[in-house]
Design a protein around this motif. Structure first.
Motif, PDB file in Angstrom:
ATOM      1  N   SER A  87       0.840  -1.192   0.000  1.00 44.36           N
ATOM      2  CA  SER A  87       0.000   0.000   0.000  1.00 44.36           C
ATOM      3  C   SER A  87       0.883   1.253   0.000  1.00 44.36           C
ATOM      4  N   PRO A  88       0.314   2.426  -0.295  1.00 45.25           N
ATOM      5  CA  PRO A  88       1.100   3.662  -0.265  1.00 45.25           C
ATOM      6  C   PRO A  88       1.742   3.932   1.084  1.00 45.25           C
ATOM      7  N   MET A  95       8.956   5.686  -1.666  1.00 46.87           N
ATOM      8  CA  MET A  95       8.482   6.829  -2.446  1.00 46.87           C
ATOM      9  C   MET A  95       9.282   8.093  -2.111  1.00 46.87           C
ATOM     10  N   GLY A 141      -1.240  -0.764  -9.155  1.00 49.23           N
ATOM     11  CA  GLY A 141      -1.202   0.179  -8.042  1.00 49.23           C
ATOM     12  C   GLY A 141       0.216   0.476  -7.592  1.00 49.23           C
ATOM     13  N   THR A 142       1.021  -0.575  -7.458  1.00 52.31           N
ATOM     14  CA  THR A 142       2.416  -0.384  -7.038  1.00 52.31           C
ATOM     15  C   THR A 142       3.178   0.491  -8.039  1.00 52.31           C
ATOM     16  N   TRP A 145       1.964   4.181  -7.750  1.00 45.84           N
ATOM     17  CA  TRP A 145       2.415   4.855  -6.533  1.00 45.84           C
ATOM     18  C   TRP A 145       3.910   5.154  -6.574  1.00 45.84           C
TER      19      TRP A 145
END
Length: 409
Positions: A87-88, A95, A141-142, A145
């Motif tokens: 998840s983020p 990130m 999603g990965t 992000w």
């Protein structure tokens, strides 16, 4: 508010990094608790030491962005291998590292490291869990992000480079402006010096000869002496008027009630110049060839000053006390020749010093409007000044609008 935070973060980078690292540790703790129906991660407190390492590594993002990305990516890969959902919140340290990598390095380095990081995290996430409803979340999603901070970091790098280029251009413009100002001051000083020389030297030379002649004839020819003295008064008056006009340019203001300046001398005043030289004992012959053409103010002034300086030198140095002025007009040029033949016995004129300000000023005047000038002894005796001036200047130094006034050229 945002700009204030940015300025504070720039001034206190270490404190900002510590706060960021603590916040990222908290984010990863919350991210470790997120799961889907397809994923059932182990006890989230078990890998706490990995989360601490990942958050602490962010402290080196500014100084070692590559190493920081390697550590945070390895920590995230370990967590996804254990079955945690990428998840983020869980990927927040990675990130952050990707952002600083994109902001502080070049595009090629960013592309290589970010591609490798995305590939590793997607592969480990898929290897740890079977295909299911969270497949899109673990893959697309990965990728999305992780690409977001890369984009933001690249934008930050470009913005910083732009600001640096703007500052560099501003500094260069400031240096150029100062250099141009100094150059303009130097050019203006040269023009003022040249104009003062032309305005004063000619009249003073003629006045000197007139005064000497009057002193020589005072006892034997009183009538001739009085005439020469009257001419001497006119010569000194002209000198004072030209000097006043030249100095007046330096003191000129925008006051509309100020006294008008003396008109710029030109070839229309050539008869007065010839008369002044003849009163000093120099016989001047003026010959005009071709049809007279209108001259721009700058060319007209330059032609007058060249003839004035040449006749001044002839007044002081010509042994035969005679000079010839030839004006030749063609379609595009004005040709000026001022010569004297030397003594009646074939002698030559004493050479004028090549480094004199008069000859230098004539050369500078001719070149300033795109003309040429040569001066030197003649092969058969005497001295010659020859100039070729365009009827219209080739440079924009002469384009006055309205009434002509004396200019410091």
């Amino acid at each position: 508010m945002t700009s204030s935070l940015e300025r504070y973060a720039e001034r206190h980078a270490r404190a900002a990094d510590v706060v960021t690292a603590v916040a990222l540790c908290v984010c990863t703790l919350f991210g470790a608790r997120i799961s889907t129906s397809e994923s059932s991660p182990p006890d989230p407190l078990w890998p706490a030491w990995i989360l601490v390492i990942s958050g602490a590594a962010v402290l080196g993002s500014r100084s070692r962005p590559r190493a920081t990305l390697a550590v945070t990516a390895a920590a995230a890969a370990t967590l996804t291998t254990l079955g945690y959902l990428p998840s983020p919140l869980l990927l927040a340290p990675v990130m952050t590292a990707l952002y600083w990598l994109a902001a502080l390095t070049d595009s090629r380095t960013t592309g290589i490291y970010s591609s490798a990081t995305v590939a590793v995290l997607v592969a480990t996430s898929l290897a740890a869990a079977p295909l299911g409803d969270d497949f899109i979340l673990r893959t697309v999603g990965t990728v999305l992000w992780l690409l977001l901070p890369v984009s933001l970091g690249g934008k930050s790098r470009f913005r910083r480079a732009y600001l640096e280029s703007v500052k560099a251009r501003a500094a260069h413009a400031e240096r150029t402006r100062e250099e141009e100002a100094r150059l303009r001051v130097a050019e203006e000083r040269m023009r003022i010096a040249r104009e003062l020389h032309d305005a004063v030297a000619h009249h003073m030379a003629v006045a000197h000869v007139q005064a000497g002649t009057a002193a020589h004839l005072a006892a034997t020819q009183p009538e001739q002496t009085r005439k020469i003295l009257a001419d001497l008064v006119g010569t000194t008056t002209s000198a004072l008027l030209e000097l006043r006009a030249t100095v007046g340019v330096l003191r000129q203001t925008a006051d509309p009630d100020a006294d008008p300046l003396e008109p710029t001398p030109g070839l229309d005043r050539l008869p007065e110049l010839v008369a002044a030289c003849e009163s000093a004992g120099l016989t001047v012959t003026v010959i005009t060839e071709g049809e007279a053409q209108p001259l721009s103010p700058g060319v007209d002034l330059t032609a007058y000053r060249i003839i004035q300086e040449a006749l001044t030198n002839a007044t002081k140095h010509a042994p035969d006390h005679a000079a010839r002025v030839r004006l030749g007009y063609d379609s595009s040029r004005l040709l000026i020749t001022v010569t004297n033949d030397g003594t009646a016995h074939g002698g030559t004129v004493p050479p004028v010093a090549g480094g004199g300000y008069g000859l230098m000023g004539m050369h500078e005047r001719a070149q300033s409007i795109g003309g040429d000038l040569s001066a030197g002894p003649r092969p058969d005796g005497g001295f010659e000044v020859a100039a070729a001036l365009p009827l219209q200047p080739r440079t924009p130094v002469d384009a006055p609008a309205g009434p002509r006034h004396e200019e410091t050229r």
